[in-house]
Design a protein around this motif. Structure first.
Motif, PDB file in Angstrom:
ATOM      1  N   ILE A 151      38.653  49.202  26.008  1.00 55.52           N
ATOM      2  CA  ILE A 151      37.869  47.977  26.083  1.00 55.52           C
ATOM      3  C   ILE A 151      38.783  46.762  26.222  1.00 55.52           C
ATOM      4  CG2 ILE A 151      36.256  46.484  24.843  1.00 55.52           C
ATOM      5  CD1 ILE A 151      34.978  49.028  25.956  1.00 55.52           C
ATOM      6  N   GLY A 152      39.910  46.759  25.529  1.00 54.61           N
ATOM      7  CA  GLY A 152      40.841  45.638  25.667  1.00 54.61           C
ATOM      8  C   GLY A 152      41.327  45.471  27.088  1.00 54.61           C
ATOM      9  N   GLY A 153      41.687  46.590  27.729  1.00 56.94           N
ATOM     10  CA  GLY A 153      42.104  46.523  29.128  1.00 56.94           C
ATOM     11  C   GLY A 153      40.968  46.116  30.038  1.00 56.94           C
ATOM     12  N   ASN A 154      39.766  46.635  29.765  1.00 56.46           N
ATOM     13  CA  ASN A 154      38.595  46.253  30.567  1.00 56.46           C
ATOM     14  C   ASN A 154      38.346  44.753  30.490  1.00 56.46           C
ATOM     15  OD1 ASN A 154      36.535  49.183  29.716  1.00 56.46           O
ATOM     16  ND2 ASN A 154      38.326  49.001  31.027  1.00 56.46           N
ATOM     17  N   VAL A 155      38.463  44.192  29.271  1.00 55.47           N
ATOM     18  CA  VAL A 155      38.256  42.751  29.099  1.00 55.47           C
ATOM     19  C   VAL A 155      39.366  41.967  29.805  1.00 55.47           C
ATOM     20  CG1 VAL A 155      38.171  40.869  27.405  1.00 55.47           C
ATOM     21  CG2 VAL A 155      36.981  43.024  26.946  1.00 55.47           C
ATOM     22  N   SER A 156      40.587  42.443  29.692  1.00 49.88           N
ATOM     23  CA  SER A 156      41.723  41.726  30.275  1.00 49.88           C
ATOM     24  C   SER A 156      41.655  41.638  31.790  1.00 49.88           C
ATOM     25  CB  SER A 156      43.032  42.397  29.854  1.00 49.88           C
ATOM     26  OG  SER A 156      43.242  42.227  28.467  1.00 49.88           O
ATOM     27  N   THR A 157      41.017  42.626  32.432  1.00 51.35           N
ATOM     28  CA  THR A 157      40.894  42.603  33.891  1.00 51.35           C
ATOM     29  C   THR A 157      39.488  42.292  34.366  1.00 51.35           C
ATOM     30  OG1 THR A 157      40.485  44.994  33.960  1.00 51.35           O
ATOM     31  CG2 THR A 157      42.777  44.256  34.187  1.00 51.35           C
ATOM     32  N   ASP A 158      38.555  42.105  33.421  1.00 55.44           N
ATOM     33  CA  ASP A 158      37.134  41.918  33.745  1.00 55.44           C
ATOM     34  C   ASP A 158      36.648  43.079  34.619  1.00 55.44           C
ATOM     35  OD1 ASP A 158      34.610  40.889  33.794  1.00 55.44           O
ATOM     36  OD2 ASP A 158      35.078  39.160  35.060  1.00 55.44           O
ATOM     37  N   ALA A 159      36.813  44.290  34.100  1.00 57.10           N
ATOM     38  CA  ALA A 159      36.514  45.509  34.858  1.00 57.10           C
ATOM     39  C   ALA A 159      35.029  45.623  35.189  1.00 57.10           C
ATOM     40  CB  ALA A 159      36.964  46.731  34.058  1.00 57.10           C
ATOM     41  N   GLY A 160      34.750  46.343  36.253  1.00 56.37           N
ATOM     42  CA  GLY A 160      33.377  46.591  36.681  1.00 56.37           C
ATOM     43  C   GLY A 160      32.991  48.036  36.437  1.00 56.37           C
ATOM     44  N   GLY A 161      32.545  48.712  37.494  1.00 59.21           N
ATOM     45  CA  GLY A 161      32.188  50.109  37.351  1.00 59.21           C
ATOM     46  C   GLY A 161      31.040  50.513  38.233  1.00 59.21           C
ATOM     47  N   MET A 162      30.518  51.715  37.979  1.00 61.17           N
ATOM     48  CA  MET A 162      29.505  52.308  38.832  1.00 61.17           C
ATOM     49  C   MET A 162      28.157  51.597  38.727  1.00 61.17           C
ATOM     50  SD  MET A 162      31.445  54.729  39.945  1.00 61.17           S
ATOM     51  CE  MET A 162      32.899  55.624  39.419  1.00 61.17           C
TER      52      MET A 162
END
Length: 447
Positions: free
Chosen positions: A124-135
């Motif tokens: 989640i930290g990495g997802n927040v840091s890159t503003d991740a998306g997904g399917m």
């Protein structure tokens, strides 16, 4: 704290190992915010660079170390602190794996939508840091739409709390949004408060097979124009289909030019919505349209899509035994320009004589062209970079952006500069200087 050279070596870079990286002097694995604060106070006092890292599943070099730096690995901060079922929020530490949070809230009838392809690995930290998306972002949006509060340790070691747990609130500057997508350059995220949704209805899924990739793009444009809101709209090209089938056989139609996977989770309307999706695909000259017979078959299709990256890495290794590898692009354009992007990628691949496999979140206009290269051949690497740059240039010319969800890192610094211009860069640098005056946090990333 890790100082053993063999252990430290494994923290040098994320998945983007074709951009620069160095060897850190030490790896620190804190378990508390207080420990993160202590590390940053010491680093600030001695002006030592600090590289925050999560699972190192990033694809843009945002977690790549520099020589002599402190790597701050946050994977040991992996506690789900709270799931508030009444207010529909969760509080988690940055090392919590995305899929772990999904499953934990699902047990309570709730849903955390962002689901990057690496959801079984990425944090989640990495997802927040890159503003991740997904399917599922075609309907439910990206990470930033769910982050409502953060605990962040600044370069000085001070602890900042921003955001809220309330349903609404506009007090002060929106510092939470500032840190989302900042790739560890402004502070180290130590706790995340996210908004949850009620669990959606079970989805119905279809697969449309196309004889040309552009026809699949036309189907996506038709679906967008129709006003339908699929919960998933993913595209896979022929090269990727063949790679996935070789990696894990599942009877995929490997002779198809493209496969479109669409799903709807609109409850009682779902059968009608799926029929409209199928009709739109037929209008775009789909060769075949199949409806998944049950949830297990639908899950298998989604699992196939998630295998694209490892399957293509194996494809590259088989094609170039001495050093096969991939360069992963991430370009997003207005959905009305998707067909032009698809046709342009095919043209660039042909002109440069390089294999380019393309998958992506078609419903968002966000594609991931994956360039297959021979790492042992400098000419192949250089040619791959030319293809990468040509696709970036094409995306921007179509009114798009240089990254839809992977972040800038080291890979796209020059392209970000072109995209936002001198004034935009000046604003970025001013914010960085205000929060990190000694430039110790992930220096050299983004700009």
């Amino acid at each position: 704290m890790l100082t053993d050279p063999d252990l430290v070596m494994s923290y040098r870079h994320d998945e983007a190992d074709l951009v620069p990286y160095g060897t850190p002097s030490v790896v620190v694995r804190p378990r508390t915010t207080g420990q993160v604060s202590a590390v940053l106070r010491a680093a600030s006092r001695h002006r030592v660079p600090v590289i925050p890292q999560g699972a190192r599943s990033g694809l843009a070099g945002g977690a790549n170390a520099i020589e002599g730096a402190i790597v701050l690995s946050l994977t040991a901060m992996n506690e789900i602190v709270d799931i508030d079922t009444e207010n529909h929020i969760a509080v988690v530490q940055p090392g919590v794996v995305n899929a772990q949070l999904h499953r934990a809230v699902a047990e309570k009838g709730l849903y955390y939508p962002p689901d990057p392809g690496s959801w079984e690995q990425s944090t989640i930290g990495g997802n927040v840091s890159t503003d991740a998306g997904g399917m599922c972002c075609v309907k439910y949006g990206v990470t930033s739409e769910y982050v409502i509060g953060l605990e962040v340790v600044l370069a000085s070691g001070e602890v900042l709390h921003c955001g809220r747990r309330t349903a609404k609130g506009v007090a002060g500057y929106d510092l939470t949004s500032l840190f989302v997508g900042s790739e560890g350059t402004l502070g180290v995220i130590t706790e995340v408060t996210v908004r949850l949704r009620p669990a959606p209805e079970p989805a119905l899924t279809l697969v449309a097979v196309f004889d040309t990739f552009a026809a699949a793009g036309a189907a996506v444009s038709g679906i967008v124009r129709s006003g339908l809101q699929p919960s998933m709209l993913e595209v896979i090209d022929r090269v990727t289909l063949s790679a996935i089938e070789a990696y894990r056989p599942m009877d995929l139609p490997t002779t198809a030019a493209a496969l479109l996977i669409a799903a709807v989770d609109s409850g009682s309307r779902a059968p009608d919505d799926l029929a409209r999706l199928a009709a739109t695909c037929h209008e775009a000259r789909a060769a075949d349209v199949y409806v998944a017979s049950d949830a297990a078959e639908a899950d298998a299709l989604l699992a196939a899509r998630r295998l694209a990256h490892p399957a293509l890495e194996q494809f590259a290794a088989n094609l170039f035994p001495a050093g096969g590898g991939v360069m992963v692009d991430d370009v997003a354009v207005p959905r009305t320009r998707l067909v032009e992007l698809i046709e342009g990628i095919e043209r660039i691949s042909t002109e440069h004589g390089m294999v380019v496999a393309t998958v992506g979140h078609a419903g968002d206009g966000n594609l991931h062209p994956i360039i297959v290269i021979d790492r042992s051949d400098p000419v192949s690497i250089a040619q791959g970079q030319k293809v990468f740059d040509a696709i970036m240039s094409l995306g921007l010319s179509l009114g798009g952006t240089s990254t839809g969800e992977h972040g800038v890192g080291l890979l796209k610094r020059d392209w970000l500069a072109r995209e936002i211009g001198p004034t935009g860069l000046k604003a970025h640098r001013s914010i960085k200087a205000a929060l990190d005056p000694d430039n110790i946090l992930n220096p050299g990333k983004i700009f």
